[in-house]
Design an enzyme around this catalytic site. Structure first.
Site, short mmCIF file in Angstrom:
data_model
loop_
_atom_site.label_atom_id
_atom_site.label_comp_id
_atom_site.label_asym_id
_atom_site.label_seq_id
_atom_site.Cartn_x
_atom_site.Cartn_y
_atom_site.Cartn_z
N HIS A 118 -2.86 -14.13 -1.98
CA HIS A 118 -1.49 -14.58 -2.28
C HIS A 118 -0.77 -14.85 -0.97
O HIS A 118 -1.24 -14.50 0.11
CB HIS A 118 -0.74 -13.50 -3.06
CG HIS A 118 -0.53 -12.24 -2.30
ND1 HIS A 118 -1.57 -11.33 -2.07
CD2 HIS A 118 0.55 -11.72 -1.66
CE1 HIS A 118 -1.12 -10.33 -1.35
NE2 HIS A 118 0.16 -10.53 -1.07
N ASP A 171 3.32 -14.34 0.65
CA ASP A 171 4.40 -13.39 0.37
C ASP A 171 5.74 -14.02 0.02
O ASP A 171 6.62 -13.32 -0.48
CB ASP A 171 4.59 -12.45 1.58
CG ASP A 171 3.49 -11.41 1.66
OD1 ASP A 171 2.81 -11.17 0.64
OD2 ASP A 171 3.31 -10.83 2.74
N HIS A 220 -3.44 -14.16 2.07
CA HIS A 220 -4.19 -12.96 2.41
C HIS A 220 -4.46 -12.16 1.15
O HIS A 220 -3.80 -12.32 0.13
CB HIS A 220 -3.44 -12.11 3.43
CG HIS A 220 -2.07 -11.71 2.97
ND1 HIS A 220 -0.99 -12.59 3.01
CD2 HIS A 220 -1.57 -10.54 2.46
CE1 HIS A 220 0.10 -11.98 2.54
NE2 HIS A 220 -0.24 -10.74 2.20
N ARG A 259 -6.63 4.73 0.39
CA ARG A 259 -6.16 3.90 1.50
C ARG A 259 -4.64 3.87 1.46
O ARG A 259 -4.03 3.45 0.48
CB ARG A 259 -6.73 2.49 1.36
CG ARG A 259 -6.17 1.44 2.31
CD ARG A 259 -6.61 0.07 1.78
NE ARG A 259 -6.30 -1.04 2.65
CZ ARG A 259 -5.18 -1.74 2.61
NH1 ARG A 259 -4.21 -1.40 1.76
NH2 ARG A 259 -5.01 -2.79 3.40
#
Length: 729
Positions: free
Chosen positions: A580, A582, A652, A662
């Site tokens: 996508h 941002d 990204h 994570r």
């Protein structure tokens, strides 16, 4: 038991299950007088709280219809009554007229015309809205705010989902989200709707945004592609619809709500409230409201500031487009219209001279557009009255227009107004330290190293920086995330399955929620304070590296953890976060990125600050706009920042997290101060407050919409928190 009998007429109007439904939220009872919007909304929330989904839909839709009918009736009745013979009000006497002669000449005429206009409006309202007219349908300011924030659609989307009407559920969700783009829960719900097989891309339509925005955006897009001939009809439609929206807004200014505001203002100032003072106070309130209408029209849903110079900028594009296709007469009309706003505009004057030279002989009757001429003359007349009230009656007025002639402004106010207009948008922001001369100086000062630049990352406006956090600081933030998750007070996602993949859990913590938990003793204050400090550290580094000459503001800060769900990782093929951009909606098929909702269009730079590396997978990767060709990857580690511009140049995604947890700090920055992160300031103030004495509980910050009026308080208590599509979706 709720008032079920009152719902039955509305229920009979609903289509049977499985039958096609008209697009949008069409009127349910065409021809019938509308009912009071506040009562309908109250009953709709009661039905919603009781899980009576069909009555809730019917009542909430009828509340929306009733409010729209009230606005149309005011507009139509106002225009009709103003056009009646003898409806024109007499001119008031000038300030130099003698009091006795003036009063004898104009007072009876004014009051008689006022009574006739009131009679006409009352009769027209009764015909359009039923007995009692507009007074019966008065909408309080709290309910107006609820409708402006589109809160009914938040409830409608859940009710439609329960009724298995997924197309309308997605449309209602999208309609709410457009006006509330920072609503985390709705963003999650939108992601869930997109994964449903029964929801099509066309389902995500806005049921409320006025049509002029679509015409405006289409016209600008065509101009950007050098298609002036195709753009002209859209630009003209946008201007006409914008003017119509202004008229609709102005009609609403004459409603009883403005009178109520004037009365409240008079009570607050302690004015005597005589006949003429009351008339003047109400009239000043109406004029102020009318002057705000262009700004309201120019403000997109979900935005806090209007498009600057909305009407003049449309006229500029029109005269340029007409000139490009050879319509010189229309070009002259529009450039003359611009000069009504800005008589000394050099570019417009130069264009006018050029067009007139090309036309040759002067053409009789060629002047400014009549609609713009009427608008400007009327607006200037209202400004003259308002500034008179400011100077002589002590009234307040903030002129929204930069084109107001200086001659209209009292001498004492001109200097202050000039100073206000010369201020840059960020003058009201807290002072920031002057940026250093070079980004290398900033990195050296912070002890940060540049690991990879845009060239090494095979892209543009990308960078990887290391050393932003020490291992001890990473540990503090990881503990903060762990404590917040264990408290059950998570922000946004509540540790449930990720909105992006069913194979991971997703937890998020905002800076304000961290500060609130710290004040309540649930998490350590050290971690909450460090979260604030680190976010500002990332902002200053991002500004120094990418935008040294233009201040960046934090737009949103989110401490995010993604955890692999054990037993669900075998032969996994999906991503932790799909590819996508941002600040725009990426279309991989065409490689284009549409800068429009539901994207956060005001985001300019993004950053990911990693806290750990003891997990498997979860690398960030960049791609081409096709979302397939990987151009670079970044492995997470403690203290590593990946910063990049937020547009189509940096699509990204995140590879699947297949083992472990994570955690990272996601940050977005904006050049627009009006989209700065208010929660960051609130969190800082909260952490700086002295500890409260025992017994003074912390006020809860509930994201639920405020009840539209006092009579809905009990309903809201029963309804609880705002509708959320969670386990069911």
């Amino acid at each position: 038991m709720f008032r079920l009998l009152q719902w039955l007429p509305l229920l009979l109007l609903l289509p049977p299950p499985g039958s096609p439904e008209p697009p949008g939220l069409a009127p349910l009872s065409a021809g019938a007088p509308p009912q009071a919007p506040d009562l309908l909304y109250a009953d709709g929330l009661r039905a919603y709280a009781a899980g009576a989904w069909a009555p809730a839909v019917a009542l909430l839709r009828e509340a929306l219809r009733s409010r729209a009918a009230l606005g149309r009736a005011r507009l139509d009745c106002g225009a009709r009554c103003a056009a009646e013979p003898g409806a024109a009000l007499p001119a008031s006497p000038g300030p130099d007229s003698g009091p006795g002669a003036a009063r004898g000449a104009w007072e009876p005429l004014l009051l008689r015309a006022t009574l006739r206009r009131a009679e006409c409006l009352t009769q027209c309202g009764a015909r359009r809205l039923g007995p009692g007219g507009a007074a019966r349908l008065r909408v309080g300011s709290a309910l107006q705010d609820a409708f402006r924030r589109r809160e009914p659609y938040n409830y409608l989307q859940r009710a439609y989902y329960q009724l298995k009407k997924l197309d309308l559920a997605a449309a209602a969700a999208h309609t709410f989200f457009v006006a509330n783009p920072t609503h985390l829960q709705m963003r999650e719900d939108m992601a869930k709707y997109r994964r449903m097989s029964g929801v099509r891309p066309q389902s995500f339509r806005d049921l409320e945004t006025p049509p002029y925005w679509a015409a405006y955006d289409t016209g600008l897009e065509l101009l950007g592609h050098q298609e002036a001939a195709l753009a002209l009809p859209w630009l003209e439609e946008a201007l006409q619809e914008s003017l119509a929206q202004v008229e609709s807004c102005r009609a609403g200014c004459e409603g009883p709500e403005e009178q109520q505001k004037a009365e409240e203002e008079a009570e607050g100032t302690g004015s005597p409230g005589g006949l003429y003072e009351a008339i003047a106070g109400h009239w000043i309130g109406v004029l102020r409201c009318r002057q705000r209408c262009v700004g309201d029209t120019a403000t997109r849903p979900g935005r806090s500031l209007p498009v600057p110079d909305f009407l003049p900028s449309q006229l500029r594009r029109l005269y340029e487009a007409h000139a490009q296709v050879g319509n010189l007469s229309q070009a002259v009309e529009n450039v003359l219209s611009v000069l009504l706003f800005y008589p000394e505009d050099e570019a417009a004057r130069k264009a006018l001279d050029q067009y007139q030279a090309q036309l040759g002989e002067p053409r009789p009757g060629l002047g400014p557009r009549e609609d713009i001429q009427r608008f400007v003359l009327r607006s200037l007349g209202e400004k003259r009255q308002l500034y008179y009230a400011v100077e002589h009656l002590g009234a307040s007025f903030k002129d929204p227009d930069p084109w107001t002639p200086a001659a209209f402004i009292p001498e004492a106010l001109r200097e202050k107004l000039r100073e206000d207009r010369e201020k840059t948008p960020w003058d009201h922001e807290p002072p920031q330290p002057k940026p250093l001369t070079h980004w290398k100086d900033v990195l050296l000062l912070e002890g940060v190293t540049l690991t990879q630049d845009a060239r090494q990352l095979n892209g543009s406006e990308r960078a990887v920086l290391d050393g932003l956090l020490t291992p001890a600081e990473c540990g503090v933030l990881l503990q903060l995330a762990k404590d917040a998750a264990e408290s059950g007070a998570r922000s946004g996602y509540q540790g449930r399955r990720s909105p992006h993949t069913p194979h991971e859990r997703f937890e998020g913590l905002t800076v304000l929620k961290a500060a609130q938990l710290a004040r309540a003793g649930v998490v350590g204050s050290q971690g909450a304070q460090l979260l604030l400090e680190v976010s500002e550290r990332v902002r200053s580094l991002t500004q120094a590296y990418f935008s040294p000459d233009r201040p960046l503001h934090l737009s949103f800060t989110h401490l995010v953890c993604r955890s692999a769900i054990e037993g669900e990782q075998a032969q996994r093929m999906d991503l932790s976060h799909p590819v996508h951009a941002d600040n725009c909606v990426l279309d991989p098929d065409t490689g284009e990125c549409w800068r429009e909702p539901p994207a956060y269009t005001y985001r300019d730079y993004s950053g990911l600050l990693y806290l750990n590396d003891d997990f498997q997978g979860g690398h960030l990767f960049f791609t081409e706009p096709n979302a397939l060709t990987v151009t670079a990857q970044v492995r997470p580690r403690c203290g590593r920042l990946v910063a990049f511009s937020s547009g189509v140049e940096n699509p990204h995604g995140v590879w699947a997290v297949t083992r472990g947890r994570r955690c990272s700090l996601a940050l977005w920055h904006t050049w627009a101060p009006e989209h700065g992160e208010q929660e960051w300031t609130e969190a800082k103030e909260l952490l700086q407050e002295p500890e409260k004495e025992e017994g003074e509980g912390m006020p809860s910050r509930d994201p639920a919409p405020e009840p539209p009026s006092h009579r809905l308080q009990r309903v809201q208590d029963k309804a609880g928190k705002p509708p959320r599509v969670r386990e069911e979706l």
